[in-house]
Every structure is written in structure tokens, then in C-alpha cells.
Design a protein around this motif. Structure first.
Motif, PDB file in Angstrom:
ATOM      1  N   PHE A 341       0.334  -6.272  12.628  1.00 56.26           N
ATOM      2  CA  PHE A 341       0.123  -6.353  11.363  1.00 56.26           C
ATOM      3  C   PHE A 341      -0.699  -5.629  11.048  1.00 56.26           C
ATOM      4  O   PHE A 341      -0.869  -5.161   9.775  1.00 56.26           O
ATOM      5  CB  PHE A 341       0.396  -7.549  11.006  1.00 56.26           C
ATOM      6  CG  PHE A 341       0.283  -8.483   9.789  1.00 56.26           C
ATOM      7  CD1 PHE A 341       1.757  -8.525   9.771  1.00 56.26           C
ATOM      8  CD2 PHE A 341      -0.674  -8.569   8.984  1.00 56.26           C
ATOM      9  CE1 PHE A 341       1.827  -8.631   7.937  1.00 56.26           C
ATOM     10  CE2 PHE A 341      -0.630  -8.439   7.414  1.00 56.26           C
ATOM     11  CZ  PHE A 341       0.664  -9.287   7.228  1.00 56.26           C
ATOM     12  N   VAL A 342      -1.354  -6.039  10.869  1.00 50.01           N
ATOM     13  CA  VAL A 342      -2.915  -5.367  10.260  1.00 50.01           C
ATOM     14  C   VAL A 342      -2.508  -4.295   9.646  1.00 50.01           C
ATOM     15  O   VAL A 342      -3.455  -3.044   9.072  1.00 50.01           O
ATOM     16  CB  VAL A 342      -4.337  -5.657  10.637  1.00 50.01           C
ATOM     17  CG1 VAL A 342      -5.295  -4.853   9.878  1.00 50.01           C
ATOM     18  CG2 VAL A 342      -4.962  -6.730  10.640  1.00 50.01           C
ATOM     19  N   SER A 343      -2.727  -3.195  11.241  1.00 52.66           N
ATOM     20  CA  SER A 343      -2.547  -1.248  10.780  1.00 52.66           C
ATOM     21  C   SER A 343      -1.124  -0.948  10.008  1.00 52.66           C
ATOM     22  O   SER A 343      -1.402  -0.303   9.201  1.00 52.66           O
ATOM     23  CB  SER A 343      -1.952  -0.838  12.309  1.00 52.66           C
ATOM     24  OG  SER A 343      -2.013   0.169  12.401  1.00 52.66           O
ATOM     25  N   GLU A 344       0.216  -1.983  10.577  1.00 55.01           N
ATOM     26  CA  GLU A 344       1.766  -2.044   9.188  1.00 55.01           C
ATOM     27  C   GLU A 344       0.839  -1.720   8.324  1.00 55.01           C
ATOM     28  O   GLU A 344       1.522  -1.372   6.772  1.00 55.01           O
ATOM     29  CB  GLU A 344       2.549  -2.957   9.824  1.00 55.01           C
ATOM     30  CG  GLU A 344       3.472  -2.824   9.525  1.00 55.01           C
ATOM     31  CD  GLU A 344       4.250  -1.235   8.364  1.00 55.01           C
ATOM     32  OE1 GLU A 344       5.134  -0.867   8.394  1.00 55.01           O
ATOM     33  OE2 GLU A 344       3.590  -0.181  10.197  1.00 55.01           O
ATOM     34  N   ARG A 345      -0.016  -3.350   7.429  1.00 62.31           N
ATOM     35  CA  ARG A 345      -0.108  -4.016   6.013  1.00 62.31           C
ATOM     36  C   ARG A 345      -0.994  -2.361   5.957  1.00 62.31           C
ATOM     37  O   ARG A 345      -1.056  -1.384   4.540  1.00 62.31           O
ATOM     38  CB  ARG A 345      -0.900  -4.506   5.561  1.00 62.31           C
ATOM     39  CG  ARG A 345      -1.371  -5.185   4.606  1.00 62.31           C
ATOM     40  CD  ARG A 345      -1.922  -6.096   4.466  1.00 62.31           C
ATOM     41  NE  ARG A 345      -0.761  -7.040   4.075  1.00 62.31           N
ATOM     42  CZ  ARG A 345      -0.721  -8.144   3.878  1.00 62.31           C
ATOM     43  NH1 ARG A 345      -1.933  -9.003   3.852  1.00 62.31           N
ATOM     44  NH2 ARG A 345       0.172  -8.680   3.064  1.00 62.31           N
ATOM     45  N   MET A 346      -1.809  -1.876   6.402  1.00 59.56           N
ATOM     46  CA  MET A 346      -2.302  -0.578   6.500  1.00 59.56           C
ATOM     47  C   MET A 346      -1.925   0.174   5.464  1.00 59.56           C
ATOM     48  O   MET A 346      -2.195   1.550   4.906  1.00 59.56           O
ATOM     49  CB  MET A 346      -3.757  -0.090   7.138  1.00 59.56           C
ATOM     50  CG  MET A 346      -4.038   0.968   6.781  1.00 59.56           C
ATOM     51  SD  MET A 346      -6.085   1.573   7.970  1.00 59.56           S
ATOM     52  CE  MET A 346      -5.194   1.686   8.884  1.00 59.56           C
ATOM     53  N   ARG A 347      -0.659   1.095   6.450  1.00 60.57           N
ATOM     54  CA  ARG A 347       0.024   2.304   6.151  1.00 60.57           C
ATOM     55  C   ARG A 347       1.034   2.079   5.420  1.00 60.57           C
ATOM     56  O   ARG A 347       0.809   3.152   4.226  1.00 60.57           O
ATOM     57  CB  ARG A 347       0.849   2.800   7.253  1.00 60.57           C
ATOM     58  CG  ARG A 347       1.791   3.466   7.182  1.00 60.57           C
ATOM     59  CD  ARG A 347       2.257   3.371   8.900  1.00 60.57           C
ATOM     60  NE  ARG A 347       3.407   2.887   9.058  1.00 60.57           N
ATOM     61  CZ  ARG A 347       5.082   2.633   8.300  1.00 60.57           C
ATOM     62  NH1 ARG A 347       4.567   4.215   7.833  1.00 60.57           N
ATOM     63  NH2 ARG A 347       5.533   2.256   8.257  1.00 60.57           N
ATOM     64  N   GLN A 348       1.246   0.285   4.710  1.00 62.74           N
ATOM     65  CA  GLN A 348       1.956   0.373   3.887  1.00 62.74           C
ATOM     66  C   GLN A 348       1.327   0.187   2.609  1.00 62.74           C
ATOM     67  O   GLN A 348       1.996   0.736   1.373  1.00 62.74           O
ATOM     68  CB  GLN A 348       2.494  -1.078   4.248  1.00 62.74           C
ATOM     69  CG  GLN A 348       3.587  -1.070   4.636  1.00 62.74           C
ATOM     70  CD  GLN A 348       4.806  -0.539   4.796  1.00 62.74           C
ATOM     71  OE1 GLN A 348       5.149  -0.270   3.775  1.00 62.74           O
ATOM     72  NE2 GLN A 348       5.649  -0.653   5.723  1.00 62.74           N
ATOM     73  N   LEU A 349       0.076  -0.149   2.842  1.00 58.59           N
ATOM     74  CA  LEU A 349      -0.937   0.274   1.263  1.00 58.59           C
ATOM     75  C   LEU A 349      -1.810   1.330   0.916  1.00 58.59           C
ATOM     76  O   LEU A 349      -1.468   1.688   0.241  1.00 58.59           O
ATOM     77  CB  LEU A 349      -1.904  -0.268   1.916  1.00 58.59           C
ATOM     78  CG  LEU A 349      -2.041  -2.529   1.457  1.00 58.59           C
ATOM     79  CD1 LEU A 349      -3.408  -3.126   1.880  1.00 58.59           C
ATOM     80  CD2 LEU A 349      -1.597  -2.763  -0.176  1.00 58.59           C
ATOM     81  N   GLN A 350      -1.563   2.200   1.805  1.00 53.48           N
ATOM     82  CA  GLN A 350      -1.835   3.963   2.051  1.00 53.48           C
ATOM     83  C   GLN A 350      -0.509   4.696   1.426  1.00 53.48           C
ATOM     84  O   GLN A 350      -0.741   5.594   0.096  1.00 53.48           O
ATOM     85  CB  GLN A 350      -1.522   4.675   3.119  1.00 53.48           C
ATOM     86  CG  GLN A 350      -2.106   5.716   3.070  1.00 53.48           C
ATOM     87  CD  GLN A 350      -3.326   6.116   2.599  1.00 53.48           C
ATOM     88  OE1 GLN A 350      -4.388   5.872   3.040  1.00 53.48           O
ATOM     89  NE2 GLN A 350      -3.380   6.968   1.542  1.00 53.48           N
ATOM     90  N   LEU A 351       0.567   3.962   1.363  1.00 51.96           N
ATOM     91  CA  LEU A 351       1.805   4.842   0.572  1.00 51.96           C
ATOM     92  C   LEU A 351       2.250   4.434  -0.129  1.00 51.96           C
ATOM     93  O   LEU A 351       2.219   5.375  -1.442  1.00 51.96           O
ATOM     94  CB  LEU A 351       3.078   4.218   1.009  1.00 51.96           C
ATOM     95  CG  LEU A 351       3.534   4.331   2.759  1.00 51.96           C
ATOM     96  CD1 LEU A 351       5.065   4.162   3.172  1.00 51.96           C
ATOM     97  CD2 LEU A 351       3.282   6.054   3.042  1.00 51.96           C
ATOM     98  N   TRP A 352       1.457   2.483  -1.406  1.00 49.86           N
ATOM     99  CA  TRP A 352       1.513   2.464  -2.001  1.00 49.86           C
ATOM    100  C   TRP A 352       0.327   3.390  -3.135  1.00 49.86           C
ATOM    101  O   TRP A 352       0.701   3.855  -4.087  1.00 49.86           O
ATOM    102  CB  TRP A 352       1.156   0.797  -2.378  1.00 49.86           C
ATOM    103  CG  TRP A 352       1.025   0.660  -3.894  1.00 49.86           C
ATOM    104  CD1 TRP A 352       2.475   0.233  -4.404  1.00 49.86           C
ATOM    105  CD2 TRP A 352       0.645   0.134  -3.919  1.00 49.86           C
ATOM    106  NE1 TRP A 352       2.519  -0.301  -5.732  1.00 49.86           N
ATOM    107  CE2 TRP A 352       1.365  -0.274  -5.922  1.00 49.86           C
ATOM    108  CE3 TRP A 352      -0.804   0.063  -4.500  1.00 49.86           C
ATOM    109  CZ2 TRP A 352       0.013  -0.874  -6.584  1.00 49.86           C
ATOM    110  CZ3 TRP A 352      -2.015  -0.207  -5.742  1.00 49.86           C
ATOM    111  CH2 TRP A 352      -1.443  -0.920  -6.837  1.00 49.86           C
TER     112      TRP A 352
END
Length: 613
Positions: A341-352
Motif C-alpha cells: 500500500f505504501v509503495s502504491e500510494r507513493m507512486r500515485q502521489l508521484q503522478l499527482w
């Protein structure tokens, strides 16, 4: 009338009222497989399964439902589609009570229900418009929901102005109710490799009779123009506010061959998000994940938590009135410290963040720069207070726009806006359709396609086993070739299962992100529509002699400023769309070509085995 007769009539009437007023059970069909967490009271269901919705007010994005086996639990609303209620089947009105031989008192009128009575009761219980199904997938809420997921209904604890970092309850950090749900992309439902435990959720659509736009693009019940008026928009339009905006605060809009556009910075930059860390305070009583951000213009690392992103999103929405702010990845109900979850959220925040740093206005703003660079706690709080008291928020943001000296033709602007509104509506429909088709295709790759090729492979392997009973030398090469062909088809089945990760998943992610962004546009379009409406009203007052011509000209000029800002943002959106979709289609087709080329090579290799058979 005898008491028995009165009781009889009352029972008849009560049964009718009961049939008419008992609410019909709301049912929904599963759009995707959902593996619920039993420890958190979640209900597991599969695609196509019919569920009965028990409660819809559990918390933002979560409902309570019951399956056909009687099991009950929480479900994410974006994983299901509400089913249209069946046409009501009205029972015939009860007949007049039959006279009883022992009763000598004649029947009085009014003991039965006439059609008018049925129609009046029916209109209250049957003619209600059914609740709309949630938007596809996830994620957002977009802006205001924005939006683009995991809130459990907990109320956000308000931080004091002085003790923002200390007073915000970290246990509720991911359950707060900021307006960042609709629409970004936490997880593509059913994709299986995006890591998050529930989808992004979006605000519910309005009923058809409550659309505020004549162009039919409205998705949310939030009337941004009302807020615009409250925050100084009306005052700006009518010229009752003014300010000496400093040169550094001015935002320049230029004329291009494609119409008004933001003035893009000469030195764009990037920002990397890395190294998520689980940290704590208050001697370990409160835990949170901190992400390390490093902008390319400074190469100085800053630490930010999700609540800081949440705060930034709120400030950007408050300030940049004519700019739709894409939704953040949504908040977690559970599992927020798990590695995936942490890894995926970080990737999503990066896209934002990537999308924000590419925006020519947001990337240069003081509040965004403060977010990316401030490392001192005292300066952070001071900058936070300054951003929250920014005098150029809401309608006053338009005071900062430096527009071209030319005036706009209101009729031409309205025509362009109408075309863009249809574009947004059509693109939103396209995103939903493509996401559904892509999701179905992904399921077929990992399920039916794989199984079909492995069935073929298995049949060849069985044939080879039978042929292997013949031990003659002239038969062995053919048997080996058929056995090899069986292995080849099994491998092709495995390739189908893995292929979505190479091409389809990236396409789905881009579609999902744009779906979240599109959900933020109705507010901006409504704002512009309201401003143009106000300008037309002033022209009407001028024609009636109730408003001086000079005042009307000034209103129209300020309405032009709003139009310039809206058109510039539309221009930026289309530029981003072209670049993003070009990249998306190229990656998808490259992946497809490689996939089918690899299959061809495997089949050619199997064919070669028969040369010596």
C-alpha cells in the motif's frame, strides 16, 4: 358503525398504506471481484453477484450490504452498480368490505380506496427517482472530493492554527473528510497489481432534474458559483473590490493560434518522491508514513505526510478558482502501513505531483513552492498561515490575471465553451466505456484466454502421451514435436496472463487518472457559465435603462478576465491530453506488437520441430 366493521376497514387501509410506504430494497450488481477483510467487517463478493444494500451512510465511499447467503458487511460503493428498481406493480384497490349478515347497520362510504388515493400514495413511494449508481471505479472525487477512497466515516479533527502538526490526530489521518476523493487513481479495480485495498471513490451524480448546466456536463451537486460569489467573485465581477497586485503575483495569459494560454515558465522542473518511512511521535502513540520529496531546482529533500498533501490540495482548490485540481489518491480504511500500500500510494502521489509541476500556474505558485521547499517547522507553520490567509483566493484570484489587451466576443466564447462542455461529457463517457472494456479484457487475459490456450496445450500433451506408447523409432520425433507444441500453448497461456502488466495496465491507469480529472471540470464550467450569465443580466439592465453603459462595459471586461482564465486552462488541458494519450497509445501498441511477435516466434519454433518428424 359496529366496532368490528371499523376494525376491518382499518386493517384493509393499513395493509394498503404498508404496501405503499415500505421502501423497496435497493439492489446492486458487483462490477468487480472484491476480497473483503473480515477483520474490518468487509463483505467479499464477485463480479456479477447481486447484493442488497442495507445502509448507504456508513461513511464516504463505503456501504453496508448483504449477499444472497445472508452474509452482511462493508463494501466499496465504486465496486458495485445500483440496479434500476423494477416497475412497481400496484395491487388492485381493496374491494368494499362485504356486508356481514349479522350486521344490520348499512355500509358507510369511504371504506375503500379509490384510484386517486392510490395515485397519491403511489406518487410518494413509487415515483421517487432511484439513487444514481456511483461513477465507474474509483477513485474521485475529484477535487472537492476530489477526486478521485478508503474513508471509514471518521470526522476529520481540525488542527489549531498554531499547533497544526501536533493537534491533528494521526490515527484519523487517513480517515479525514477533506475534499480529495473523486476521481485520482488509487487502484484500478480488478487489475490485481496496483496494490491498494479499495478503489478510489467519487461523488454521486445529481439527478437529471438538478443538472445546473444547460450543456449536461454536471456530475456533482456542488454549486461552485455560489461559493465563488461568497468568496468575492460577485464583488470582482461588479467591480466592488480592487487591489494593487504586485508584479510577482501577476499571472500572465498570452494569445496563441489556439486561443488564450498560460505563459509557460522558461525553466520547468521536476520533483521526485522516494523513501517512504514509518515514523512516530508522542513516544510511539501516533504513527504515520513520511515521504521524501526532492525538487530538481533545489535538490533539497523535504519530508511530507499524506495530510500535508491533503492540506495543499485544499489550498490549491481555494486559490485557483478557474483551475480544476486533480484528485489525490484516496485515504485508507486499513492496511496503510503495509509495504504494498505504501509503495502504491507513493507512486500515485508521484503522478499527482508530476501533473502539478507541469502546470504553468500551480508550479510557480507560492503555496506550492512552500510545500516543496520548506524544511523548518516554524517557517512551515508561518507559510501555512500565510497561504490560508491569501488575499487572492476565490473570486479575487482573477485580480492577479494579466490578460491580453484585446476583448473577447461573448458569443464566440459561449460557442467554444459549449463545444468544450460536449467534449468533456463525451470524453467522460469514453473513459467509462474504455475502462470497462479494458477491465473486462484484463479479466479475460488472466482467466478465459489463459485457460483456453492451456486446454489446447493439455490436449496436445495427452495426445503425445498416447503416441508415446508406440516406441518405434520413426514415431518418436513426431511424439516429441506434439509434446513440445503442448508446452508451447501452455506457455502462451501464461503469456496472456502476464501481458496486461506490459501494456493494458498502463493504459487503464491513464484512463483512470483522466476520469478523475474530468470529474473536477463541471465546477469550473459552472463558474464561467455563472459569470457570463451575470454579464448578460447587466446588459439587459442597460437596455432597460437601469444600469449605466460604462458600468456594464466594465462588468463585461471583468467577465472577459474570467473567460481568459477558463480558456487558458482549457488550452492547457488539451495540450496535456495530447501528450499523455500519444504516450499511452505508443506504449500500448509497442507492448501489443512485442506480445504477438513473441507468440509468433514460439509457434514458429514449434513448427520447426516437425521438420524432422
Amino acid at each position: 358503525m359496529p366496532a368490528v366493521q371499523i376494525l376491518h376497514d382499518c386493517c384493509n387501509s393499513l395493509s394498503v398504506v404498508t404496501m405503499l410506504t415500505v421502501p423497496q430494497a435497493i439492489q446492486a450488481r458487483g462490477l468487480y471481484d472484491f476480497n473483503g477483510d473480515l477483520d474490518n467487517g468487509e463483505l467479499t463478493f464477485s463480479t456479477g453477484e447481486t447484493l442488497t444494500i442495507v445502509t448507504q451512510d456508513i461513511g464516504e465511499g463505503w456501504w453496508e450490504a448483504r449477499n444472497e447467503a445472508g452474509q452482511q458487511g462493508l463494501i466499496p460503493e465504486s465496486y458495485v452498480q445500483l440496479l434500476e428498481p423494477p416497475e412497481p406493480s400496484f395491487p388492485p384497490p381493496p374491494p368494499p368490505s362485504a356486508p356481514v349478515s349479522d350486521w344490520n347497520t348499512p355500509q358507510t362510504e369511504g371504506g375503500d380506496w379509490n384510484n386517486d388515493a392510490w395515485n397519491s400514495h403511489g406518487s410518494e413511494s413509487w415515483d421517487q427517482e432511484p439513487p444514481h449508481a456511483p461513477d465507474y471505479t474509483n477513485h474521485n472525487n475529484a477535487g472537492g472530493v476530489n477526486n478521485q477512497g478508503f474513508r471509514g466515516g471518521g470526522m476529520q479533527q481540525q488542527a489549531s492554527e498554531e499547533g497544526w502538526d501536533d493537534d491533528w490526530d494521526d490515527e484519523n489521518e487517513d480517515n479525514s473528510s477533506n475534499s480529495t476523493t473523486n476521481t485520482s487513481q488509487d487502484q484500478l479495480p480488478g487489475s490485481g497489481n496496483f496494490g491498494l485495498s479499495a478503489p478510489k471513490r467519487e461523488k454521486k451524480q445529481m439527478t437529471q432534474n438538478s443538472d445546473f448546466s444547460k450543456y449536461g456536463t454536471v456530475k456533482k451537486s456542488f454549486n461552485r458559483f455560489s461559493t465563488f460569489a461568497k468568496t468575492g467573485g460577485d464583488a470582482f465581477l461588479m467591480g466592488t473590490v480592487s487591489a494593487n497586485v504586485s508584479e510577482s503575483d501577476l499571472i500572465k495569459i498570452i494569445d496563441t493560434q489556439d486561443g488564450p494560454a498560460w505563459n509557460y515558465p522558461s525553466q520547468p522542473y521536476t520533483c521526485a518522491i522516494k523513501s517512504p518511512k514509518k515514523e512516530s511521535k508522542l513516544k510511539g502513540l501516533k504513527s504515520y508514513i513520511a515521504y521524501q520529496l526532492t525538487p530538481s531546482f533545489s535538490n533539497i529533500q523535504v519530508s511530507r505526510r499524506y495530510k500535508h498533501f491533503d492540506w495543499l490540495h485544499e489550498r490549491l482548490e481555494a486559490k485557483f478558482t478557474c483551475i480544476p485540481i486533480p484528485p489525490l489518491p484516496d485515504k485508507a480504511l486499513s492496511g496503510r502501513y503495509e509495504d504494498d500500500f505504501v509503495s502504491e500510494r507513493m507512486r500515485q502521489l508521484q503522478l499527482w505531483v508530476d501533473r502539478m509541476v507541469r502546470h504553468p500556474v500551480i508550479s510557480q505558485s507560492e503555496v506550492f513552492n512552500h510545500f516543496l521547499t520548506c524544511t523548518d517547522e516554524k517557517k512551515w507553520k508561518a507559510g501555512k498561515r500565510k497561504a490560508e490567509k491569501d488575499e487572492y483566493q476565490g473570486g479575487k484570484f482573477f485580480l492577479t490575471l494579466q490578460t491580453p489587451p484585446t476583448s473577447l466576443d461573448m458569443r464566440d466564447v459561449e460557442k467554444r465553451m459549449e463545444i468544450f462542455c460536449r467534449f468533456v461529457k463525451g470524453m467522460d463517457d469514453n473513459m467509462r466505456n474504455m475502462l470497462q472494456i479494458g477491465h473486462d479484457s484484463r479479466k479475460k487475459h488472466t482467466g478465459p484466454y489463459k485457460r483456453e490456450f492451456q486446454k489446447i496445450g493439455g490436449s496436445f500433451k495427452q495426445l503425445a502421451e498416447t503416441f508415446n506408447l508406440d516406441s518405434a523409432a520413426h514415431s518418436q520425433n513426431l511424439t516429441a514435436a506434439i509434446d513440445y507444441t503442448g508446452d508451447t500453448y501452455n506457455e502462451i497461456g501464461d503469456m496472456y496472463e502476464k501481458q496486461p502488466r506490459e501494456d493494458l495496465d498502463y493504459m487503464l491507469e491513464v484512463l483512470f487518472e483522466y476520469k478523475g480529472m474530468l470529474s473536477t471540470y463541471p465546477d469550473v464550467l459552472k463558474l464561467h457559465e455563472g459569470a457570463i450569465g451575470k454579464a448578460k443580466e447587466c446588459e439587459r439592465l442597460k437596455d432597460e435603462g437601469r444600469m449605466p453603459e460604462s458600468d456594464v462595459a466594465a462588468v463585461i471586461q471583468r467577465a472577459d478576465v474570467i473567460s481568459f482564465g477558463t480558456l487558458a486552462e482549457m488550452n492547457h488541458f488539451q495540450r496535456e491530453r495530447v501528450a499523455d494519450y500519444k504516450d499511452m497509445m505508443q506504449k500500448f501498441l509497442h507492448g501489443q506488437i512485442k506480445f504477438y511477435r513473441d507468440i509468433t516466434q514460439k509457434l514458429e519454433s514449434a513448427l520447426q520441430k516437425y521438420e524432422n518428424a
